[in-house]
Design a protein around this motif. Structure first.
Motif, PDB file in Angstrom:
ATOM      1  N   GLY A  66      25.030  42.763  63.591  1.00  0.00           N
ATOM      2  CA  GLY A  66      26.057  42.981  62.580  1.00  0.00           C
ATOM      3  C   GLY A  66      26.773  44.309  62.761  1.00  0.00           C
ATOM      4  O   GLY A  66      28.000  44.391  62.622  1.00  0.00           O
ATOM      5  N   VAL A  67      26.018  45.352  63.102  1.00  0.00           N
ATOM      6  CA  VAL A  67      26.621  46.667  63.347  1.00  0.00           C
ATOM      7  C   VAL A  67      27.485  46.629  64.604  1.00  0.00           C
ATOM      8  O   VAL A  67      28.584  47.200  64.635  1.00  0.00           O
ATOM      9  N   SER A  68      27.017  45.946  65.640  1.00  0.00           N
ATOM     10  CA  SER A  68      27.802  45.812  66.874  1.00  0.00           C
ATOM     11  C   SER A  68      29.138  45.120  66.606  1.00  0.00           C
ATOM     12  O   SER A  68      30.190  45.555  67.096  1.00  0.00           O
ATOM     13  N   LEU A  69      29.100  44.046  65.821  1.00  0.00           N
ATOM     14  CA  LEU A  69      30.317  43.301  65.513  1.00  0.00           C
ATOM     15  C   LEU A  69      31.271  44.117  64.646  1.00  0.00           C
ATOM     16  O   LEU A  69      32.486  44.167  64.913  1.00  0.00           O
ATOM     17  N   SER A  70      30.735  44.785  63.618  1.00  0.00           N
ATOM     18  CA  SER A  70      31.574  45.583  62.713  1.00  0.00           C
ATOM     19  C   SER A  70      32.233  46.746  63.446  1.00  0.00           C
ATOM     20  O   SER A  70      33.439  46.977  63.316  1.00  0.00           O
ATOM     21  N   SER A  71      31.450  47.482  64.211  1.00  0.00           N
ATOM     22  CA  SER A  71      32.001  48.617  64.963  1.00  0.00           C
ATOM     23  C   SER A  71      32.949  48.133  66.047  1.00  0.00           C
ATOM     24  O   SER A  71      33.923  48.813  66.380  1.00  0.00           O
ATOM     25  N   GLY A  72      32.708  46.930  66.574  1.00  0.00           N
ATOM     26  CA  GLY A  72      33.591  46.367  67.592  1.00  0.00           C
ATOM     27  C   GLY A  72      34.969  46.034  67.048  1.00  0.00           C
ATOM     28  O   GLY A  72      35.983  46.250  67.733  1.00  0.00           O
TER      29      GLY A  72
END
Length: 318
Positions: free
Chosen positions: A219-225
């Motif tokens: 989720g953090v990877s997707l949001s920051s992406g």
């Protein structure tokens, strides 16, 4: 640099196997995401190349392409897109890992933490330059096919035709300058902003990235992406528009690559270079970048690679 510790967790080892895993994950994430978004890229490129015709926005652009050429037109250039971006992703993500880890190793843990943003920027620039040498011919082929669907049936027939008609440099590397101007700032922003955004998301939520579940990490990877993708799209858009224009058959008239680019930039105007197709590109790159970091992290986890992380030496070890 072989192995580093991060709190109680070991990272690495950072050997050839690790870098090959990073390159493979990068190739997969870039080919899958760019391939999936090929229809959006077709519409975006048409808006950039023929703004007088495709002037009603991205959604209407889909309808126009389908009405005039059929649904299959949305897959135009899929072959060079998938192949080109697998190769580019291999060198880009694998290269970023290689340069980032070695730059950090040269500086030491304390300095690496202090200069982590410049390290992201430098590693991304070096990796992207190498990747673009391999990407440029395939991107030129993709744009030629999208701008003129009747030019060839696909990648294998288009590349020999371009080579015979225009030669190696004019045919495949006319856009090398714009692709560097587009991709290097784009990639620098992409990795630096993603690293910064992920770090601040963890900080704002008060969660420990070492103890979080794989779902939370994704989720953090997707949001920051998404954040990184939108920022990178805006920064690199003028060069992206110019790249689309210069690879159109006959674009810019005669003369050197720089002469043709200058002529196209003057004719188009700075404002149009910055805003033509920008909405479509923000949607595309925001989604694409989120997907890339999500897939990259997933593949790295599946291969058993322990990813490198910058370590704050002032943070108490647990």
């Amino acid at each position: 640099m072989k192995t580093r510790t991060h709190g109680k967790k070991a990272q690495g080892p950072f050997d050839l196997t690790y870098y090959l895993k990073g390159a493979l994950a990068g190739g997969i994430c870039c080919s899958v995401t760019h391939g999936a978004l090929c229809p959006v890229d077709v519409v975006k490129t048409r808006i950039q190349l023929e703004p007088q015709k495709y002037n009603r926005g991205m959604i209407a652009g889909f309808g126009q392409v389908i009405a005039s050429e059929g649904v299959g037109a949305l897959a135009t250039g899929l072959g060079p897109t998938v192949v080109g971006y697998f190769i580019q992703g291999w060198f880009k993500f694998g290269g970023v890992e290689l340069f980032k880890i070695n730059f950090a190793g040269q500086l030491g843990e304390k300095k690496a933490w202090e200069y982590r943003i410049p390290i992201y920027l430098g590693a991304a620039a070096c990796a992207e330059f190498i990747a673009d040498i391999f990407l440029c011919p395939l991107e030129a082929t993709r744009i030629r096919l999208v701008s003129n669907p009747e030019y060839a049936s696909g990648l294998l027939t288009a590349m020999p035709k371009i080579l015979k008609q225009d030669g190696l440099i004019k045919g495949f590397y006319s856009g090398f300058g714009p692709i560097l101007l587009k991709q290097i700032p784009y990639t620098m922003a992409k990795f630096a902003v993603q690293g910064w955004a992920a770090e601040n998301i963890w900080k704002a939520t008060g969660m420990d990235s070492n103890k979080a579940s794989e779902g939370t990490k994704l989720g953090v990877s997707l949001s920051s992406g998404v954040i990184a993708g939108v920022a990178a799209a805006i920064i690199s858009h003028p060069a992206d528009t110019l790249l689309s224009l210069v690879n159109k058959e006959g674009a810019g008239g005669e003369g050197s690559i720089m002469t043709r680019l200058g002529r196209l930039a003057y004719e188009t105007g700075f404002v149009k270079l910055c805003v033509t197709g920008l909405g479509a590109r923000c949607v595309m790159i925001g989604s694409l970048t989120a997907g890339q970091f999500g897939i990259f992290d997933t593949v790295m986890t599946l291969t058993g690679a322990a990813k490198f992380k910058f370590t704050d030496p002032n943070k108490k070890k647990e």
